[in-house]
Scaffold this active site. Structure first.
Site, short mmCIF file in Angstrom:
data_model
loop_
_atom_site.label_atom_id
_atom_site.label_comp_id
_atom_site.label_asym_id
_atom_site.label_seq_id
_atom_site.Cartn_x
_atom_site.Cartn_y
_atom_site.Cartn_z
N LYS A 92 6.64 -30.33 0.33
CA LYS A 92 5.97 -30.64 -0.93
C LYS A 92 6.27 -32.09 -1.28
O LYS A 92 7.34 -32.62 -0.94
CB LYS A 92 6.47 -29.74 -2.06
CG LYS A 92 5.51 -29.59 -3.21
CD LYS A 92 4.40 -28.60 -2.90
CE LYS A 92 3.55 -28.31 -4.12
NZ LYS A 92 2.57 -27.23 -3.87
N GLY A 105 -3.61 -19.94 -18.60
CA GLY A 105 -4.01 -21.10 -17.82
C GLY A 105 -5.32 -20.83 -17.12
O GLY A 105 -5.38 -20.07 -16.16
N VAL A 106 -6.39 -21.44 -17.62
CA VAL A 106 -7.71 -21.20 -17.03
C VAL A 106 -8.30 -22.52 -16.52
O VAL A 106 -9.43 -22.88 -16.81
CB VAL A 106 -8.67 -20.51 -18.03
CG1 VAL A 106 -8.36 -19.04 -18.14
CG2 VAL A 106 -8.59 -21.15 -19.42
N GLY A 107 -7.48 -23.20 -15.73
CA GLY A 107 -7.92 -24.45 -15.12
C GLY A 107 -8.59 -24.22 -13.79
O GLY A 107 -9.45 -23.35 -13.66
N LYS A 108 -8.18 -24.99 -12.77
CA LYS A 108 -8.86 -24.96 -11.47
C LYS A 108 -8.91 -23.56 -10.87
O LYS A 108 -9.91 -23.15 -10.31
CB LYS A 108 -8.17 -25.91 -10.49
CG LYS A 108 -8.40 -27.38 -10.79
CD LYS A 108 -7.99 -28.27 -9.62
CE LYS A 108 -6.50 -28.36 -9.45
NZ LYS A 108 -6.11 -29.36 -8.41
N GLY A 114 -7.58 -20.52 -12.60
CA GLY A 114 -7.75 -19.48 -13.61
C GLY A 114 -9.19 -19.18 -13.95
O GLY A 114 -9.56 -18.01 -14.14
#
EC number: 1.4.1.23
Length: 364
Positions: free
Chosen positions: A91, A191-194, A196
């Site tokens: 990472k 979390g409703v981003g990329k 979600g």
């Protein structure tokens, strides 16, 4: 407290002495002209070149950034092992606010540092980095995935990440209620981003009831306008207390399951896309003691890494989706192993991943 070189001693202790350490290599990168400060952590190459994304985040200090890189790299070793990939774990983190300092010059400098590792680390997108960024990094580094289709890549990996989480939820439903369907189940997504927002689509298509929250109110508003049946709540604290919640899906940053949240969580299942959901060792036992089934995050969110790994060999979406669909079987196998060994699912997943890495080392 610092060591003789002035580095934070707690970070060095984690790297060389703790059970969370054991990393093969950690690289500190700096390019003053562009403002780049980055950390590349390679946890293991037992199964193959380390593969993991690049996180671009405004850490409070350098020690926090190094610690995050170490934790995330270790998690990638386990994720890649459980996904059946011929890759170890790595990472990278870039220190700073991407809205303020991200530039072409900085990304190119970062690409040169990744390239200097000669293929020991393969990078991709993560929090704060996107497909367009990987296209820039790839100009300096051929060990870059998550690129755009126009530049020979697979595009947005969040599509298959969400699909994998959905498969994990189906496995958890089968284990908990004897039926993999999510119809009429209430699922709360933090979390409703990329990832979600794709997960919302999967759940609604199957007839689930969906409750969401996100720190970005405009994102929530966009989802509720497109899908009036979706219910929005003020914050994660409210979400985890929703009555009759069947499944809780943490899909933002890590540490969502901690000493404060686990005691008040109403859901019977936790299955989400966020990395490092367990705030510290012992939380998995707290969940088990409350009768809450935990689907290990690095198992169910592996759809994205399956996609970017495939990109190295000539991307085929149908082939990747077929591999990601196996997350259902892998998750069920973990639940069975946990029951057989009398341990939490997180510990069972670790044992399986560690066995695969150990077997790979003995074959060398």
């Amino acid at each position: 407290m610092t060591d003789v070189n002035g580095a934070p001693a707690d970070v060095l202790h984690t790297l060389f002495h703790s059970d969370q350490g054991g990393h093969e290599q950690v690289v500190l990168c700096q390019d003053r002209a562009s403002g780049l400060k980055a950390v590349i952590a390679i946890h293991s190459t037992a199964l193959g070149p380390a593969l993991g994304g690049t996180r671009f985040y405004p850490y409070a200090n350098e020690a926090e950034a190094v610690a995050d890189a170490l934790n995330l790299a270790r998690g990638m070793s386990y994720k890649n092992a459980m996904a059946g990939l011929d890759h170890g774990g790595g990472k990278a983190v870039i220190i700073g606010d991407p809205e303020q300092i991200k530039s072409e010059e900085l990304l190119l400098a970062y690409g040169r540092f990744v390239a200097s590792l000669g293929g020991r680390y393969v990078t991709a997108c993560d929090v704060g980095t996107y497909v367009a960024d990987m296209d820039v990094v790839a100009r300096e580094c051929r060990w870059t995935t998550g690129r755009s289709p126009e530049n020979g890549g697979a595009g947005d990996s969040s599509v298959l990440t969400s699909f994998g989480v959905y498969q994990g939820m189906r496995a958890a439903a089968q284990h908990s209620w004897g039926d993999p369907t999510l119809r009429d189940r209430t699922v709360g997504i933090a979390g409703v981003g990329k990832v979600g927002h794709h997960l919302v689509e999967h759940l609604l298509a199957e007839g689930a009831h969906v409750v969401v929250t996100d720190v970005r109110k405009d994102v929530v508003r966009g989802i509720t306008e497109r899908h009036p049946s979706v219910v929005a709540v003020a914050d994660t604290d409210a979400l985890i207390r929703v009555e009759n919640l069947d499944i809780y899906a943490p899909c933002a940053l890590g540490g969502a399951l901690n000493d404060d949240t686990v005691p008040v969580l109403t859901a019977k299942v936790v299955c989400g896309a966020a990395n490092n959901q367990l705030a510290h060792p012992g939380v998995e036992k707290d969940l088990a003691d409350r009768g809450i089934l935990y689907a290990p995050d690095y198992v169910v969110n592996a759809g994205g890494v399956i996609q970017v790994a495939d990109e190295l060999h000539g991307f085929d979406f149908d082939r990747c989706k077929a591999k990601a669909s196996k997350i259902y079987d892998t998750t069920l196998a973990i639940f069975a192993r946990a029951k057989e060994d009398g341990i939490p699912p997180a510990a069972a997943a670790d044992r399986i991943a560690e066995q695969r890495m150990a077997e790979a080392r003995t074959r060398r």
